[in-house]
Structure formats: structure tokens, C-alpha cells
Design a protein around this motif. Sequence first.
Motif, short mmCIF file in Angstrom:
data_model
loop_
_atom_site.label_atom_id
_atom_site.label_comp_id
_atom_site.label_asym_id
_atom_site.label_seq_id
_atom_site.Cartn_x
_atom_site.Cartn_y
_atom_site.Cartn_z
N VAL A 141 0.83 -1.20 -0.18
CA VAL A 141 0.06 -0.01 -0.01
C VAL A 141 0.88 1.21 0.06
CG1 VAL A 141 -1.84 1.28 0.91
CG2 VAL A 141 -1.59 -1.38 1.32
N ARG A 142 2.08 1.10 0.37
CA ARG A 142 2.81 2.24 0.71
C ARG A 142 3.53 2.44 -0.67
NH1 ARG A 142 3.65 3.87 5.50
NH2 ARG A 142 3.99 2.75 7.37
N GLU A 143 3.54 1.43 -1.41
CA GLU A 143 4.30 1.66 -2.97
C GLU A 143 3.14 2.28 -3.63
OE1 GLU A 143 7.48 1.30 -2.65
OE2 GLU A 143 7.68 0.15 -4.57
N VAL A 144 1.82 1.78 -3.44
CA VAL A 144 0.89 2.37 -4.12
C VAL A 144 0.79 3.80 -3.99
CG1 VAL A 144 -1.75 2.62 -4.53
CG2 VAL A 144 -0.54 0.34 -4.44
N ALA A 145 0.76 4.24 -2.71
CA ALA A 145 0.69 5.80 -2.36
C ALA A 145 1.71 6.45 -3.25
CB ALA A 145 0.69 6.09 -0.78
N ALA A 146 3.06 5.72 -3.16
CA ALA A 146 4.27 6.54 -3.58
C ALA A 146 3.92 6.93 -5.20
CB ALA A 146 5.57 5.98 -3.38
N VAL A 147 3.53 5.92 -5.70
CA VAL A 147 3.17 6.17 -7.36
C VAL A 147 2.04 6.90 -7.56
CG1 VAL A 147 4.83 3.93 -8.13
CG2 VAL A 147 2.10 3.77 -7.97
N LEU A 148 1.15 7.22 -6.79
CA LEU A 148 0.04 7.97 -7.17
C LEU A 148 0.45 9.46 -6.96
CD1 LEU A 148 -3.12 6.51 -5.17
CD2 LEU A 148 -2.70 6.71 -7.50
N ARG A 149 -0.11 10.28 -7.94
CA ARG A 149 0.03 11.65 -7.90
C ARG A 149 -0.91 12.16 -6.69
NH1 ARG A 149 -4.90 14.06 -9.31
NH2 ARG A 149 -6.00 13.25 -10.92
N SER A 150 -0.73 13.63 -6.25
CA SER A 150 -1.47 13.90 -5.21
C SER A 150 -3.03 14.27 -5.82
CB SER A 150 -0.85 15.27 -4.80
OG SER A 150 -1.79 16.01 -3.89
N GLY A 151 -3.81 13.69 -4.96
CA GLY A 151 -5.30 13.71 -5.64
C GLY A 151 -5.69 12.40 -6.36
N GLY A 152 -4.80 11.52 -6.48
CA GLY A 152 -5.00 10.36 -7.31
C GLY A 152 -5.73 9.32 -6.29
N VAL A 153 -6.45 8.30 -7.04
CA VAL A 153 -7.27 7.46 -6.24
C VAL A 153 -6.55 6.06 -6.40
CG1 VAL A 153 -9.79 6.57 -6.57
CG2 VAL A 153 -9.07 8.99 -6.84
N PHE A 154 -6.79 5.24 -5.32
CA PHE A 154 -6.44 3.74 -5.17
C PHE A 154 -7.70 3.12 -4.87
CE2 PHE A 154 -5.08 0.37 -2.24
CZ PHE A 154 -4.78 -0.91 -3.12
N VAL A 155 -8.11 2.08 -5.96
CA VAL A 155 -9.19 1.22 -5.50
C VAL A 155 -8.76 -0.06 -5.36
CG1 VAL A 155 -11.29 0.17 -6.89
CG2 VAL A 155 -10.38 2.43 -7.34
N LEU A 156 -9.22 -0.73 -4.06
CA LEU A 156 -8.86 -1.92 -3.73
C LEU A 156 -10.23 -2.60 -3.70
CD1 LEU A 156 -6.99 -4.09 -2.35
CD2 LEU A 156 -7.38 -3.03 -0.37
N ASP A 157 -10.23 -3.92 -4.25
CA ASP A 157 -11.36 -4.76 -4.33
C ASP A 157 -10.91 -5.93 -3.75
OD1 ASP A 157 -13.40 -6.24 -5.34
OD2 ASP A 157 -12.63 -6.70 -7.33
N TYR A 158 -11.64 -6.47 -2.58
CA TYR A 158 -11.20 -7.40 -1.92
C TYR A 158 -12.39 -8.23 -1.53
CZ TYR A 158 -7.59 -9.65 1.06
OH TYR A 158 -6.85 -10.38 1.74
N PHE A 159 -12.27 -9.67 -1.22
CA PHE A 159 -13.53 -10.43 -0.40
C PHE A 159 -13.67 -9.57 0.85
CE2 PHE A 159 -10.13 -13.75 0.69
CZ PHE A 159 -9.93 -13.35 2.11
N ASN A 160 -14.97 -9.96 1.46
CA ASN A 160 -15.34 -9.49 2.85
C ASN A 160 -15.32 -10.50 3.64
OD1 ASN A 160 -16.64 -8.60 4.94
ND2 ASN A 160 -18.49 -8.10 4.14
N ALA A 161 -14.25 -10.53 4.37
CA ALA A 161 -13.93 -11.44 5.41
C ALA A 161 -15.12 -12.00 6.32
CB ALA A 161 -12.94 -11.17 6.58
N HIS A 162 -15.94 -11.11 6.58
CA HIS A 162 -17.13 -11.41 7.41
C HIS A 162 -18.07 -12.41 6.72
CE1 HIS A 162 -16.12 -8.58 10.56
NE2 HIS A 162 -16.24 -7.43 9.49
N TYR A 163 -18.02 -12.11 5.46
CA TYR A 163 -19.01 -12.90 4.23
C TYR A 163 -18.25 -14.32 4.33
CZ TYR A 163 -21.14 -14.58 0.18
OH TYR A 163 -22.02 -15.25 -0.69
N VAL A 164 -17.15 -14.12 3.99
CA VAL A 164 -16.23 -15.57 3.79
C VAL A 164 -16.42 -16.48 4.84
CG1 VAL A 164 -13.71 -16.44 3.75
CG2 VAL A 164 -14.52 -14.46 2.20
N LEU A 165 -16.26 -15.98 6.07
CA LEU A 165 -16.37 -16.91 7.27
C LEU A 165 -17.70 -17.42 7.59
CD1 LEU A 165 -14.46 -14.67 10.06
CD2 LEU A 165 -13.51 -16.96 8.99
N THR A 166 -18.98 -16.96 7.03
CA THR A 166 -20.25 -17.63 7.08
C THR A 166 -20.61 -18.32 5.99
OG1 THR A 166 -21.21 -15.54 6.23
CG2 THR A 166 -21.21 -15.87 8.42
N ALA A 167 -19.93 -17.83 4.68
CA ALA A 167 -20.45 -18.61 3.54
C ALA A 167 -19.28 -19.76 2.96
CB ALA A 167 -20.70 -17.59 2.48
#
Length: 240
Positions: free
Chosen positions: A125-151
Motif C-alpha cells: 500500500v505504501r508503494e501504491v501511495a508513492a506512485v499516485l499523484r496528489s489527488g490520485g485514487v487507489f481502488v482496492l477490491d477484496y473479499f469481505n472476510a465477514h462474508y467468507v467466514l459465514t459462507a
Amino acid sequence: VTEWFEQWFGEEYLKLYPHRDEEDAARVVALMARHTGLTDRRVLDLACGPGRHLEQLRLVGAHAVGFDLSMPLLSRARHRGSATLPVVRGDMRYLPFGAGSFDVVVNLFTSFGYFADDAQHMAVVREVAAVLRSGGVFVLDYFNAHYVLTALVAREERAIGSQHVVIERRISEDRRFVVKEMHLMDDGRRFVERVRLFTPAELEHLIDGAGLRIRHRFGDYEGRSADNGSPRVLLFSERP
Ligand SMILES: C[S@@+](CC[C@H](N)C(=O)[O-])C[C@H]1O[C@@H](n2cnc3c(N)ncnc32)[C@H](O)[C@@H]1O
């Protein structure tokens, strides 16, 4: 020691995830286009795999670069569709791009959480922040651990393409990982996937720790709001 993620993401991965298609990629790209704008933006698809999002990003007018560790998947990405797409090979813990090179960095379909040690996840995540310009956006798409645990489905037997596959899933003893083992019954090969069970709050903590500010949270590719029952979590954060 070779890590599991260096071995697994090749031709067999493509065969065992055939449902992860263009349509799925187009949905998440449309969501990002609505909330960050993508046209004429410099976009890094971090862990692009076979390039299904790269192609969709190009179609909405983004200048997208793919980055991944897997040679076989990168060569798919490069020759996807009609155009030759720019791709770079490397490890997400060490990004070979200059400071502020991108307007948007995306990490899609749980392409994160693969390391044993959380300091390495923080490093990404630090590497991501470093290559983004100021005002740039990071989109992280991950599973939801709460959902994974029940399903979690502990055992499943399926035909995938021409393969007969037994899939076993479990939570690791220390409860930090979800482990998925895939046994290819025809030739006896087995593959393992081991992904960190980060809760949405823990993901936000990592993002926050790298100096990025959370702007939007969604629970699926349609943009519904996130709760414990959402299958995924999509976090949009901005570099101040
Ligand atoms: C679940 S796949 C998803 C690929 C792509 N985002 C998609 O949705 O089709 C995860 C990807 O992460 C890549 N990967 C795994 N470890 C990596 C690392 N340390 N650095 C860069 N890429 C990595 C794999 O090669 C694989 O392409």
C-alpha cells in the motif's frame, strides 16, 4: 522457497476460474468510471493477471498499464483484444515507477493479502501511495472476510472445463488466512491459494497507515453499500 502465488497463477488458474470474465470486468470498470473518472487518466492495474480489466479500461479511454508477476498471464494481457497493451513484470512490493506517475491505481478481484507477514501488505500500500499523484485514487477490491467466514464451503467437487476438481477450503489454525486447495483428479496435481482474512476495518487501517484517505466504500460491483453480508468490499481512497 517458492511462494504459492509464484506457482499457481498460470494456465491452470485460467482454466479453474473461467467464470471470471469480461462482463464481470466491465461492471467493476463502470463503477470506477462513475466514481473516479477514467477517461484520459493514467491507470495502473496492479496484479492485472490476464488483462480483462486492462481491455475494459482501454475501452473507456484510460491509459492503462498492467503490472503482474506471472509471465504466462502477462503474455495473455499483452495480446488481449485488438491492441497490444502495455504491461510490466514485477513484484507488487517493489513498484518500478516514478513518484506520482499515476492518476489511479486499481487492485481488483482479491489480488492482495498473499504474504505471510503483514509488513509486506503494508509495503504494497505504501508503494501504491508513492506512485499516485496528489489527488490520485487507489481502488482496492477484496473479499469481505465477514462474508467468507459465514459462507465458507469446506468441500466441493466439480467439473471445470475438462477437469474434475475437488476444492477444499479452511481457515488456518491461527485464523489469519483462508486456505483453498484444488486437487486436479485427472492428473493428481494440487494447487493452493492462501489469502489473508483481512476484515474491511483492517483493510482501511492499512490504507490509512499509508497516508491515503478513504472516500467511498461499496459492497459489490453494482455499487451497493457495504455491510457484513456483502460478498466483497471495494474501498476507494485518495492521496492527499
Ligand atoms: C486473483 S488473480 C487476479 C488477476 C486480475 N486482477 C483479474 O481480476 O483477472 C491475482 C493476480 O496477482 C498476481 N500476483 C500474485 N502475487 C503477486 C506479486 N507479489 N506481485 C505482483 N503480482 C502478483 C498473480 O500473478 C495474479 O495474476
